[in-house]
Design a protein around this motif. Structure first.
Motif, short mmCIF file in Angstrom:
data_model
loop_
_atom_site.label_atom_id
_atom_site.label_comp_id
_atom_site.label_asym_id
_atom_site.label_seq_id
_atom_site.Cartn_x
_atom_site.Cartn_y
_atom_site.Cartn_z
N PRO A 19 -27.63 -23.84 -94.98
CA PRO A 19 -28.13 -25.18 -94.66
C PRO A 19 -27.49 -25.68 -93.38
CG PRO A 19 -27.48 -25.04 -96.95
CD PRO A 19 -27.05 -23.77 -96.31
N ARG A 20 -28.29 -26.24 -92.50
CA ARG A 20 -27.75 -26.72 -91.23
C ARG A 20 -27.23 -28.12 -91.40
NH1 ARG A 20 -30.55 -24.84 -85.72
NH2 ARG A 20 -30.44 -22.64 -86.11
N VAL A 21 -25.96 -28.26 -91.39
CA VAL A 21 -25.37 -29.59 -91.48
C VAL A 21 -25.11 -30.04 -90.05
CG1 VAL A 21 -23.48 -30.94 -92.40
CG2 VAL A 21 -24.32 -28.96 -93.65
N PRO A 22 -25.74 -31.10 -89.62
CA PRO A 22 -25.71 -31.43 -88.21
C PRO A 22 -24.46 -32.15 -87.75
CG PRO A 22 -27.07 -32.99 -89.38
CD PRO A 22 -26.60 -31.99 -90.38
N VAL A 52 -15.22 -31.19 -68.75
CA VAL A 52 -15.94 -31.31 -70.03
C VAL A 52 -15.00 -31.85 -71.10
CG1 VAL A 52 -17.24 -30.07 -71.79
CG2 VAL A 52 -17.47 -29.43 -69.39
N VAL A 53 -15.42 -32.88 -71.80
CA VAL A 53 -14.54 -33.51 -72.79
C VAL A 53 -15.06 -33.42 -74.21
CG1 VAL A 53 -13.53 -35.12 -71.14
CG2 VAL A 53 -15.58 -35.79 -72.38
N GLN A 54 -16.33 -33.11 -74.40
CA GLN A 54 -16.87 -33.11 -75.75
C GLN A 54 -18.14 -32.27 -75.81
OE1 GLN A 54 -18.37 -36.91 -77.06
NE2 GLN A 54 -18.13 -36.43 -79.22
N ARG A 55 -18.32 -31.60 -76.94
CA ARG A 55 -19.61 -30.95 -77.20
C ARG A 55 -20.03 -31.27 -78.62
NH1 ARG A 55 -18.82 -25.59 -75.16
NH2 ARG A 55 -19.53 -24.79 -77.15
N VAL A 56 -21.30 -31.60 -78.79
CA VAL A 56 -21.81 -31.99 -80.10
C VAL A 56 -23.04 -31.15 -80.42
CG1 VAL A 56 -22.73 -33.90 -81.47
CG2 VAL A 56 -21.01 -34.35 -79.73
N ALA A 57 -23.00 -30.45 -81.55
CA ALA A 57 -24.12 -29.58 -81.92
C ALA A 57 -25.37 -30.39 -82.20
CB ALA A 57 -23.74 -28.76 -83.15
N ILE A 58 -26.50 -29.85 -81.79
CA ILE A 58 -27.80 -30.49 -82.07
C ILE A 58 -28.42 -29.73 -83.24
CG2 ILE A 58 -30.05 -31.12 -81.12
CD1 ILE A 58 -28.78 -30.85 -78.32
N PRO A 59 -28.86 -30.45 -84.28
CA PRO A 59 -29.28 -29.75 -85.49
C PRO A 59 -30.62 -29.04 -85.38
CG PRO A 59 -29.56 -32.10 -85.75
CD PRO A 59 -28.85 -31.91 -84.45
N LEU A 88 -23.21 -39.29 -81.06
CA LEU A 88 -22.28 -38.26 -80.58
C LEU A 88 -20.93 -38.32 -81.30
CD1 LEU A 88 -22.91 -38.27 -76.72
CD2 LEU A 88 -23.89 -36.77 -78.44
N ASN A 89 -20.62 -39.44 -81.93
CA ASN A 89 -19.35 -39.52 -82.64
C ASN A 89 -19.42 -38.96 -84.05
OD1 ASN A 89 -18.19 -40.66 -80.43
ND2 ASN A 89 -18.27 -42.77 -81.18
N THR A 90 -20.59 -39.07 -84.67
CA THR A 90 -20.70 -38.64 -86.06
C THR A 90 -21.62 -37.44 -86.23
OG1 THR A 90 -22.59 -40.07 -86.49
CG2 THR A 90 -20.40 -41.03 -86.82
N GLY A 91 -22.50 -37.22 -85.28
CA GLY A 91 -23.49 -36.16 -85.41
C GLY A 91 -24.72 -36.57 -86.20
N TYR A 92 -24.75 -37.80 -86.71
CA TYR A 92 -25.92 -38.26 -87.47
C TYR A 92 -27.14 -38.35 -86.57
CZ TYR A 92 -23.46 -39.43 -91.76
OH TYR A 92 -22.77 -39.36 -92.92
N VAL A 93 -28.29 -38.06 -87.17
CA VAL A 93 -29.53 -38.09 -86.41
C VAL A 93 -30.50 -39.04 -87.09
CG1 VAL A 93 -31.53 -36.70 -85.76
CG2 VAL A 93 -29.25 -35.75 -85.56
#
Lengths: 442, 158
Positions: A19-22, A52-59, A88-93
């Motif tokens: 399961p992809r948890v974003p 570069v300071v941050q990377r956030v996965a896209i679900p 970008l802080n929580t990854g919620y979409v």
């Protein structure tokens, strides 16, 4: 059948079927993830990744259209399943209206989508209040919209919206906020086309609505135009080269864009000679006319950067070797860029007698020849872009180990067309070391 | 806030993996290299190279239209896929837009990368008389304007 089996095994092993948890927020970016440097590579072939300071996965799989919000840690993006906002802080979409080109206004009051539709951001963030988007003006249609705020008066705003996949057109409108959460929209004049005689593509409006950047087809270059009060437009800046779509910083001083550049550090690691070209993100300082480099990826592509209100840049990133197609948003801080060099070194030939330009390009060519198997593609411009990734320590090591044996080759190779190319082969190691120590080299 | 539910089940992700594998198998094995560009220039008097990406929806629409414009003009059209496009997405976009299988050839020609043709999708580049135009047209362009642009560049190149 064998291919099917392979995929099943690959999916199971690589976790692609889990399961992809974003909610993957990576604030510890590891440089080794970004550049492809083999174990036995000389130390000077590594690249420095400072900004570069941050990377956030896209679900899910994004389209290549997204825009960050000015203040909130949100990015609006189009995906294969429709438009979304990602925190970008929580990854919620959060799903949002439409299936392409979601763009927030610079004041974060509205999210615009093609049509043109406006949705109040407050309503999007409050599930109880979500309603249908408002159609802005029935006679205003099109895509690739970019909004600017022309004037603020209390809660009321005058906006300018530029629209156009090609041939930019502009429409101004006023939004009055009324009691009980109501508001009215009134057009300010008709839609019109700035610079109607120029063939301008990929137009992007500055945040104050007074300028726009676009690719000038006949000039073969990305340029900036000022929009006059009378509707006219004047070219005010020329980057001298084609770039990806530009984004203006909120104060209008900087532009960011991506460029397809020759991978300078893949070395003989690149088994496939075709993947020498990757996209990386750059920033241009309009005040000093200098260019800096945000990303130095050799093992991935960084695309379509856009400014936030805090001066940081958000871009889309995809590693080359990720067969599962996972993308992320990168966040970079241009304030961390250590080297800014004159943009004309990249876009024009060095002038005769311009020693700093010649030596900088020589360092870039030296690095390319020493570290890349793609040297056949090396040009002065690409050599110059290389130098933006080279820091002083690596520069010194590179010069000490490689300059004497390669200087003639450089003068007669990638840089042979430069006016002072012949003089380069007379430069000593000490000459070049001095250049490493100067600001121009890093 | 509620979270996204895309591929939220193992079954969904498994299906996506299998689909990706299936479409990958359909992709033409030969990318478009510099040597292919050389052959194109030698073998065809004029034409348009159109770079598209399934990640840029307007370019999918544009690819189909560019092909029709070239056909109407009696010139060669070559549709080239973004070198880094997701295979599954490219396959399904090509199928749904009825692009020919050769539209899935990946762009790998250094000569086109050097001029910046892979910085945006779509990008159209005209060629004639054995050479590639130095100018390019990035961004979606409606058929009528694309036709006018191609004709203008052909005059320039010949």
């Amino acid at each position: 059948m064998r291919r099917l089996l392979c995929w099943l095994i690959a999916c199971a092993c690589l976790g692609g079927c889990a399961p992809r948890v974003p909610y993957t927020v990576d604030t510890e970016v590891q440089p080794h993830e970004l550049a492809r440097v083999p174990d036995r590579a000389p130390v000077y072939c590594a690249v420095a990744e400072d900004a570069v300071v941050q990377r956030v996965a896209i679900p899910d799989t994004p389209r290549w259209f997204f825009k960050p919000f000015a203040q909130r840690p949100l990015v609006a993006y189009a995906s294969e399943h429709g438009n979304n906002l990602i925190d970008l802080n929580t990854g919620y979409v959060i799903p949002t209206p439409g299936d392409r080109d979601p763009v927030p206004t610079p004041d974060e009051v509205f999210l615009t989508s093609p049509g043109v539709y406006l949705t109040r951001v407050e309503d999007l963030l409050n599930e109880q209040r979500r309603g249908a988007p408002l159609r802005l003006l029935a006679d205003l249609d099109g895509e690739y919209q970019s909004p600017g705020v022309l004037r603020r008066s209390g809660p009321d705003r005058d906006y300018r919206l530029m629209i156009g996949r090609f041939k930019p057109s502009v429409r101004d409108f006023r939004v009055r906020h009324e009691a009980a959460d109501g508001m009215s929209i009134e057009p300010l004049g008709e839609a019109w086309r700035p610079c109607p005689r120029r063939r301008l593509h990929l137009p992007m409006l500055a945040k104050d609505g007074r300028e726009f950047g676009a690719y000038d087809v006949e000039a073969g270059s990305t340029r900036v135009f000022a929009i006059g009060g009378d509707g006219g437009c004047t070219p005010v800046d020329d980057l001298g080269m084609p770039t990806g779509k530009v984004s203006f910083s909120f104060d209008g001083r900087f532009l960011t864009f991506h460029l397809a550049v020759l991978d300078q550090a893949s070395l003989s690691l690149a088994e496939n000679p075709d993947d020498h070209w990757t996209s990386n993100v750059f920033v241009y300082d309009r005040r000093t006319r200098r260019i800096g480099r945000i990303t130095h990826h050799t093992a991935g592509n960084a695309y379509y950067p856009a400014f936030r209100g805090d001066g940081r840049v958000v871009y889309l990133f995809k590693p080359l070797d990720d067969v599962l197609g996972r993308y992320s948003f990168g966040v970079a801080d241009p304030a961390r860029i250590r080297k800014w060099l004159p943009i004309h070194w990249y876009t024009q030939r060095c002038g005769s007698g311009d020693d700093a330009c010649h030596r900088t390009l020589a360092l870039g060519a030296l690095w390319g020849y020493a570290c890349s198997t793609a040297d056949a593609d090396l040009t002065p411009r690409l050599a110059a872009l290389n130098t933006l990734s080279l820091n002083e320590a690596r520069c010194r090591r590179l010069v000490q180990e490689q300059w004497m044996q390669r200087r003639t080759f450089i003068a007669q190779g990638a840089l042979r067309a430069l006016p002072d190319a012949a003089r380069l082969q007379a430069l000593s190691v000490d000459d070049m070391l001095r250049h490493c120590a100067s600001g121009a080299a890093g | 806030m509620r979270g996204h539910t895309t591929f939220s089940t193992g079954l969904g992700a498994l299906l996506a993996c299998l689909l990706q594998g299936a479409v990958t198998a359909d992709l033409p094995p030969t990318p478009f290299h510099d040597r292919d560009l050389g052959s194109l220039l030698r073998e065809h008097a004029s034409g348009v190279i159109y770079l598209w990406s399934p990640h840029m929806p307007y370019s999918v629409q544009g690819a189909r239209e560019a092909r029709e414009v070239a056909q109407a003009l009696g010139i060669r059209s070559v549709l080239l896929l973004d070198p880094y496009a997701e295979p599954a997405l490219a396959g399904s976009a090509a199928r749904s837009s009825r692009l020919p299988a050769r539209a899935l050839r990946r762009m790998r020609a250094g000569a086109l990368s050097r001029m910046g043709a892979t910085q945006h999708f779509p990008t159209a580049v005209v060629f004639a008389a054995g050479r590639v135009d130095a100018l390019m047209l990035p961004g979606y362009t409606p058929p009528g304007d694309l036709r006018a642009y191609i004709l203008q560049r052909l005059v320039n190149l010949r």
